[in-house]
Write an enzyme that holds these catalytic residues in place. Structure first.
Site, PDB file in Angstrom:
ATOM      1  CB  SER A 179     -30.369 -19.741 145.678  1.00  0.00           C
ATOM      2  OG  SER A 179     -30.509 -20.546 144.551  1.00  0.00           O
ATOM      3  CD  GLU A 216     -30.241 -14.740 136.358  1.00  0.00           C
ATOM      4  OE1 GLU A 216     -31.317 -14.167 136.122  1.00  0.00           O
ATOM      5  OE2 GLU A 216     -30.168 -15.905 136.757  1.00  0.00           O
ATOM      6  N   GLY A 239     -37.476 -15.053 145.462  1.00  0.00           N
ATOM      7  CA  GLY A 239     -38.646 -15.910 145.588  1.00  0.00           C
ATOM      8  C   GLY A 239     -39.528 -15.841 144.357  1.00  0.00           C
ATOM      9  CD  GLU A 287     -34.637 -28.626 127.870  1.00  0.00           C
ATOM     10  OE1 GLU A 287     -34.582 -27.787 128.805  1.00  0.00           O
ATOM     11  OE2 GLU A 287     -34.033 -29.713 127.912  1.00  0.00           O
TER      12      GLU A 287
HETATM   13  C1  LIG Z   1     -29.277 -24.494 141.399  1.00  0.00           C
HETATM   14  C2  LIG Z   1     -30.609 -23.802 141.206  1.00  0.00           C
HETATM   15  C3  LIG Z   1     -30.874 -22.623 141.875  1.00  0.00           C
HETATM   16  C4  LIG Z   1     -32.109 -22.003 141.725  1.00  0.00           C
HETATM   17  N1  LIG Z   1     -32.353 -20.851 142.439  1.00  0.00           N
HETATM   18  C5  LIG Z   1     -33.561 -20.260 142.333  1.00  0.00           C
HETATM   19  C6  LIG Z   1     -33.861 -19.092 143.127  1.00  0.00           C
HETATM   20  O1  LIG Z   1     -33.040 -18.617 143.910  1.00  0.00           O
HETATM   21  N2  LIG Z   1     -35.099 -18.547 143.015  1.00  0.00           N
HETATM   22  C7  LIG Z   1     -36.036 -19.041 142.160  1.00  0.00           C
HETATM   23  O2  LIG Z   1     -37.115 -18.470 142.082  1.00  0.00           O
HETATM   24  N3  LIG Z   1     -35.790 -20.155 141.399  1.00  0.00           N
HETATM   25  C8  LIG Z   1     -34.573 -20.764 141.471  1.00  0.00           C
HETATM   26  N4  LIG Z   1     -34.322 -21.899 140.737  1.00  0.00           N
HETATM   27  C9  LIG Z   1     -35.396 -22.472 139.938  1.00  0.00           C
HETATM   28  C10 LIG Z   1     -35.242 -22.298 138.442  1.00  0.00           C
HETATM   29  O3  LIG Z   1     -35.479 -20.981 138.056  1.00  0.00           O
HETATM   30  C11 LIG Z   1     -36.252 -23.281 137.812  1.00  0.00           C
HETATM   31  O4  LIG Z   1     -35.763 -24.583 138.092  1.00  0.00           O
HETATM   32  C12 LIG Z   1     -36.361 -23.092 136.317  1.00  0.00           C
HETATM   33  O5  LIG Z   1     -37.028 -21.887 136.038  1.00  0.00           O
HETATM   34  C13 LIG Z   1     -37.130 -24.258 135.675  1.00  0.00           C
HETATM   35  O6  LIG Z   1     -38.374 -24.420 136.273  1.00  0.00           O
HETATM   36  P1  LIG Z   1     -38.855 -25.847 136.811  1.00  0.00           P
HETATM   37  O7  LIG Z   1     -37.755 -26.414 137.656  1.00  0.00           O
HETATM   38  O8  LIG Z   1     -40.180 -25.658 137.440  1.00  0.00           O
HETATM   39  O9  LIG Z   1     -38.952 -26.770 135.547  1.00  0.00           O
HETATM   40  P2  LIG Z   1     -40.159 -26.814 134.505  1.00  0.00           P
HETATM   41  O10 LIG Z   1     -40.498 -25.433 134.059  1.00  0.00           O
HETATM   42  O11 LIG Z   1     -41.249 -27.652 135.065  1.00  0.00           O
HETATM   43  O12 LIG Z   1     -39.479 -27.570 133.306  1.00  0.00           O
HETATM   44  C14 LIG Z   1     -39.251 -28.999 133.322  1.00  0.00           C
HETATM   45  C15 LIG Z   1     -38.634 -29.368 131.992  1.00  0.00           C
HETATM   46  O13 LIG Z   1     -39.568 -29.071 130.931  1.00  0.00           O
HETATM   47  C16 LIG Z   1     -38.961 -28.208 129.968  1.00  0.00           C
HETATM   48  N5  LIG Z   1     -39.952 -27.254 129.474  1.00  0.00           N
HETATM   49  C17 LIG Z   1     -40.840 -26.532 130.205  1.00  0.00           C
HETATM   50  N6  LIG Z   1     -41.604 -25.752 129.402  1.00  0.00           N
HETATM   51  C18 LIG Z   1     -41.176 -25.995 128.126  1.00  0.00           C
HETATM   52  C19 LIG Z   1     -41.550 -25.477 126.847  1.00  0.00           C
HETATM   53  N7  LIG Z   1     -42.512 -24.566 126.710  1.00  0.00           N
HETATM   54  N8  LIG Z   1     -40.888 -25.943 125.762  1.00  0.00           N
HETATM   55  C20 LIG Z   1     -39.885 -26.874 125.869  1.00  0.00           C
HETATM   56  N9  LIG Z   1     -39.488 -27.389 127.071  1.00  0.00           N
HETATM   57  C21 LIG Z   1     -40.127 -26.965 128.174  1.00  0.00           C
HETATM   58  C22 LIG Z   1     -37.864 -27.480 130.722  1.00  0.00           C
HETATM   59  O14 LIG Z   1     -36.841 -27.029 129.838  1.00  0.00           O
HETATM   60  C23 LIG Z   1     -37.368 -28.566 131.667  1.00  0.00           C
HETATM   61  O15 LIG Z   1     -36.450 -29.392 131.009  1.00  0.00           O
HETATM   62  C24 LIG Z   1     -33.088 -22.550 140.864  1.00  0.00           C
HETATM   63  C25 LIG Z   1     -32.808 -23.732 140.170  1.00  0.00           C
HETATM   64  C26 LIG Z   1     -31.596 -24.362 140.345  1.00  0.00           C
HETATM   65  C27 LIG Z   1     -31.330 -25.628 139.588  1.00  0.00           C
END
Ligand SMILES: Cc1cc2nc3c(=O)[nH]c(=O)nc-3n(C[C@H](O)[C@H](O)[C@H](O)COP(=O)(O)OP(=O)(O)OC[C@H]3O[C@@H](n4cnc5c(N)ncnc54)[C@H](O)[C@@H]3O)c2cc1C
Length: 362
Positions: free
Chosen positions: A152, A233, A118, A346
């Protein structure tokens, strides 16, 4: 136990004990199969090697866990993504947890329990340090309020390794907890992925009371704990996944039409690059070297190798991704997530640019 001795013994045991999937191909089926495989491997001892004795393991080098996962993935005994989640959560608990918390580890290793991670929130993904889920101390308990997302397997999990804010802003105000998912006030709402599986969920915490001894490490140590997950990981987990991807390359080789050699060769080279890099990472970890920003290279390589492989399948087997309900379609769609989970492409490139190449902030 030496690596070669382990591998030979394991292969002989698996040849004698058929653990091939017996459940239907669904997430429920995959979870049931995973528990069955873990139980059998735990009872026979294989699942316990490479884990410390004080956490219910049999000791030995951590690389044994990579060898086991490789064998499980190569034989298709369990879905590699859900199999590897153990590598994300258990090592961290072992590193920072009290002896009472370590008593939970065998439940995970034996397949009796599933845990979830989480961390991410609607407003905190890449910028994890901005998370807002709060934990407020009330006598011998912490009271947790907030929301997580993309968690997940939350709907299957008995415990959650949760990050919550125990004081002011920034990473120093974050602490980690092992929360029982059946606690009053926990609500799990699964989310369907684009490949049609409820793999992750939104998790809501509404006045959830957690005993103080469920804190992992000390108050304010949550960030350090979260960061310590990355080397685990990005070593064993990636090794398992690469083994799985090689099985898919083999399938593609068998199905691709004549004249596909160049495209197949390029997909192979990408896989070979991450396997070689990951091998080096495994050995560095085995020598006890600290793993840090350079594991971002492993993350970039594995995500691009996975996407290249399934892009190649799409190109060489016209229609399997677009029109058919085939395993290729599901895996192709899932491969799109490879550049998001565990740190987006990124962000990894930013880390390589800033920390490894010293290119500055721009
Ligand atoms: C299949 C799957 C399983 C997952 N399982 C888990 C889980 O079990 N537990 C958990 O906690 N999370 C989980 N996640 C979440 C995952 O860790 C997040 O999706 C990831 O950290 C990205 O965060 P966000 O989705 O909020 O995207 P954001 O951080 O909002 O990013 C959106 C876009 O902006 C870009 N971006 C953001 N900041 C910057 C920057 N400073 N410079 C350049 N580009 C930037 C990113 O690269 C991305 O393309 C999972 C995700 C997936 C897809």
């Amino acid at each position: 136990m030496r690596v070669e001795e382990f591998r030979t013994g394991l292969r002989a045991w698996l040849d004698e004990h058929d653990l091939s999937p017996v459940h239907d191909k669904s997430l429920d089926g995959d979870m049931a199969q995973l528990s069955r495989v873990r139980r059998a491997l735990f009872d026979a001892g294989w699942m316990r090697w490479g884990w410390p004795e004080h956490a219910g393991g049999l000791g030995g080098p951590t690389i044994l866990r990579a060898v086991l996962g490789e064998e499980v993935a190569t034989r298709g005994l369990a879905e590699p993504g859900i199999y590897s989640l153990i590598e994300v959560l258990a090592p961290t608990l072992i590193r920072y947890g009290s002896p009472e918390l370590l008593a939970f580890v065998p439940l995970l290793l034996s397949g009796e329990e599933t845990w979830c991670q989480g961390f991410s929130e609607p407003g905190a993904g890449s910028d994890l340090a901005s998370l807002t889920t709060r934990a407020v101390r009330d006598g011998a308990e912490w009271v947790i309020d907030g929301q997580k997302v993309w968690t997940s397997l939350a709907q299957y999990a008995q415990r959650c390794l949760l990050l919550a804010r125990t004081s002011g802003p920034g990473h120093r105000g974050i602490s980690a907890f092992l929360v029982d998912m059946d606690s009053p006030g926990v609500l799990v709402r699964p989310i369907e992925t684009m490949h049609g599986v409820d793999e992750f969920a939104e998790v809501f915490f509404d006045g959830v009371r957690v005993p103080a001894d469920r804190m992992i490490g000390a108050v304010g140590q949550g960030w350090e704990i979260a960061m310590s997950i990355l080397p685990d990981e990005r070593s064993s987990c990636f090794w398992h996944r690469v083994a799985h991807l090689y099985t898919r390359l083999d399938r593609l080789l068998a199905a691709a039409p004549a004249g596909s050699e160049r495209a197949l060769g390029e997909a192979f080279l990408d896989l070979h690059a991450i396997r070689s890099t990951s091998l080096r990472t495994q050995h560095r970890r085995a020598r006890g070297e600290p793993l840090g920003a350079e594991t971002s290279i492993d993350k970039i390589l594995i995500a691009s190798a996975e996407q290249r492989l399934f892009d190649t399948a799409r190109d060489l087997l016209p229609g399997v991704v677009e029109y058919e309900e085939s395993p290729w379609r599901e895996e192709y769609l899932y491969s799109r997530a490879a550049t998001i989970y565990g740190g987006t492409a990124e962000i990894q490139r930013n880390i390589v640019a800033k920390r490894l190449l010293s290119l500055g902030d721009e």
